[in-house]
Design a protein around this motif. Structure first.
Motif, PDB file in Angstrom:
ATOM      1  N   VAL A 111       6.132   3.635  -8.646  1.00 42.87           N
ATOM      2  CA  VAL A 111       6.511   2.646  -7.626  1.00 42.87           C
ATOM      3  C   VAL A 111       8.025   2.651  -7.454  1.00 42.87           C
ATOM      4  CG1 VAL A 111       6.547   0.182  -7.052  1.00 42.87           C
ATOM      5  CG2 VAL A 111       4.466   1.217  -7.994  1.00 42.87           C
TER       6      VAL A 111
ATOM      7  N   ALA B 253      -6.644  -1.942 -11.107  1.00 46.61           N
ATOM      8  CA  ALA B 253      -6.512  -1.117 -12.313  1.00 46.61           C
ATOM      9  C   ALA B 253      -5.387  -1.600 -13.224  1.00 46.61           C
ATOM     10  CB  ALA B 253      -6.286   0.339 -11.923  1.00 46.61           C
ATOM     11  N   SER B 254      -4.255  -1.983 -12.632  1.00 43.96           N
ATOM     12  CA  SER B 254      -3.079  -2.342 -13.432  1.00 43.96           C
ATOM     13  C   SER B 254      -3.016  -3.822 -13.787  1.00 43.96           C
ATOM     14  CB  SER B 254      -1.796  -1.965 -12.677  1.00 43.96           C
ATOM     15  OG  SER B 254      -1.622  -2.815 -11.549  1.00 43.96           O
TER      16      SER B 254
ATOM     17  N   GLY C 147       2.368   2.139  -3.414  1.00 43.25           N
ATOM     18  CA  GLY C 147       1.448   2.355  -4.515  1.00 43.25           C
ATOM     19  C   GLY C 147       0.917   1.098  -5.165  1.00 43.25           C
ATOM     20  N   LEU C 148       1.087  -0.037  -4.521  1.00 45.52           N
ATOM     21  CA  LEU C 148       0.542  -1.297  -5.038  1.00 45.52           C
ATOM     22  C   LEU C 148      -0.650  -1.740  -4.194  1.00 45.52           C
ATOM     23  CD1 LEU C 148       3.839  -3.223  -5.898  1.00 45.52           C
ATOM     24  CD2 LEU C 148       2.264  -2.082  -7.474  1.00 45.52           C
ATOM     25  N   ASP C 149      -1.500  -0.785  -3.830  1.00 47.22           N
ATOM     26  CA  ASP C 149      -2.683  -1.080  -3.031  1.00 47.22           C
ATOM     27  C   ASP C 149      -3.733  -1.786  -3.884  1.00 47.22           C
ATOM     28  OD1 ASP C 149      -4.246   0.980  -4.452  1.00 47.22           O
ATOM     29  OD2 ASP C 149      -2.976   2.364  -3.349  1.00 47.22           O
TER      30      ASP C 149
ATOM     31  N   ASP D 194      -6.619  -0.894  -5.111  1.00 45.58           N
ATOM     32  CA  ASP D 194      -7.112  -0.144  -6.271  1.00 45.58           C
ATOM     33  C   ASP D 194      -6.118  -0.212  -7.422  1.00 45.58           C
ATOM     34  OD1 ASP D 194      -9.425   0.561  -4.922  1.00 45.58           O
ATOM     35  OD2 ASP D 194      -8.676   2.545  -4.347  1.00 45.58           O
ATOM     36  N   ASN D 195      -4.842  -0.048  -7.111  1.00 42.22           N
ATOM     37  CA  ASN D 195      -3.809  -0.125  -8.142  1.00 42.22           C
ATOM     38  C   ASN D 195      -3.739  -1.524  -8.740  1.00 42.22           C
ATOM     39  OD1 ASN D 195      -0.853  -0.976  -8.843  1.00 42.22           O
ATOM     40  ND2 ASN D 195      -0.962   1.237  -9.225  1.00 42.22           N
ATOM     41  N   ARG D 196      -3.820  -2.541  -7.880  1.00 34.67           N
ATOM     42  CA  ARG D 196      -3.754  -3.924  -8.387  1.00 34.67           C
ATOM     43  C   ARG D 196      -4.918  -4.206  -9.326  1.00 34.67           C
ATOM     44  NH1 ARG D 196      -2.387  -4.673  -2.959  1.00 34.67           N
ATOM     45  NH2 ARG D 196      -4.379  -5.628  -2.476  1.00 34.67           N
TER      46      ARG D 196
ATOM     47  N   ASP E 209       0.833  -1.206   0.000  1.00 33.38           N
ATOM     48  CA  ASP E 209       0.000   0.000   0.000  1.00 33.38           C
ATOM     49  C   ASP E 209       0.868   1.257   0.000  1.00 33.38           C
ATOM     50  OD1 ASP E 209      -2.224  -1.658   0.125  1.00 33.38           O
ATOM     51  OD2 ASP E 209      -2.674  -1.205   2.228  1.00 33.38           O
TER      52      ASP E 209
END
Length: 156
Positions: free
Chosen positions: A128, A51-52, A43-45, A47-49, A40
Motif C-alpha cells: 500500500v 483478509a487483513s 490495495g485496500l479493497d 478482499d484485502n480488508r 480499491d
C-alpha cells in the motif's frame, strides 16, 4: 499525470433538495464513494480488508460547496494525495462537470489506517505504501490543491 478520476455519477433525483440543487449531505456521499474507489486502487479493497482486518477511518473532513449542482448533472471526482505517513493519508477530492473549468465542490480529508480488531491505528502494508508513493510521484506536476488547510471563522 492527468487528474486521477476516482468516481463518476449522474446526480440522482433523491439527492436533490427543494431548491433543485444537490443536497449538502450528498456531496459528502459522492466524496465518500470516491474514497472507497481510491481505497480499491491502493490495495485496500474489500478482499484485502476482510483478509487483513484493516481499513481506513475518516478522522476529519472539510467540505467546500463552491457551485450549485443540479439534477441529472454528470459529475466526477478527481483525487489528489496531499501527503501520507505510515498510518495516515491526507486526501483532496474535487467535484467536476463537463464544460465548467472550476471545481463544483472540494473536500479535504484526513484518513487513518486502522486494525479493526482494536480498533487501533496500524501501519500500512508495504504494498500500500508503494502504491501511495507511486501516485504521489505521478501527481508531482499537478497544481496545488486550492481548498486545503482552510479554517472556518468569522472575520474579526
Amino acid at each position: 499525470m492527468p487528474a486521477l478520476i476516482t468516481y463518476q455519477t449522474p446526480v440522482q433525483a433523491d439527492w436533490v433538495d427543494y431548491n433543485g440543487h444537490l443536497r449538502d449531505a450528498f456531496y459528502l456521499l459522492i466524496f465518500s464513494y470516491a474514497t472507497d474507489a481510491f481505497m480499491d486502487r491502493i490495495g485496500l479493497d474489500s478482499d484485502n480488508r476482510s483478509a487483513s482486518g484493516n481499513s481506513l477511518f475518516t478522522l476529519e473532513c472539510h467540505l467546500n460547496y463552491l457551485h450549485e449542482v443540479k439534477l441529472g448533472t454528470q459529475v466526477w471526482v478527481q483525487t489528489q494525495i496531499i501527503g501520507f505517513d505510515r498510518k495516515r493519508l491526507h486526501l483532496y477530492h474535487s467535484l467536476h462537470r463537463e464544460g465548467f473549468d472550476e471545481a463544483l465542490a472540494a473536500s479535504e480529508q484526513m484518513l487513518l489506517h486502522v486494525d479493526l480488531a482494536g480498533p487501533r491505528s496500524a501501519p500500512f502494508a508495504p504494498g500500500v505504501m508503494e502504491r501511495l508513493q507511486g501516485i504521489v510521484d505521478e501527481q508531482v506536476d499537478l497544481p496545488a490543491a486550492e481548498f486545503v488547510g482552510r479554517v472556518i471563522g468569522l472575520p474579526t
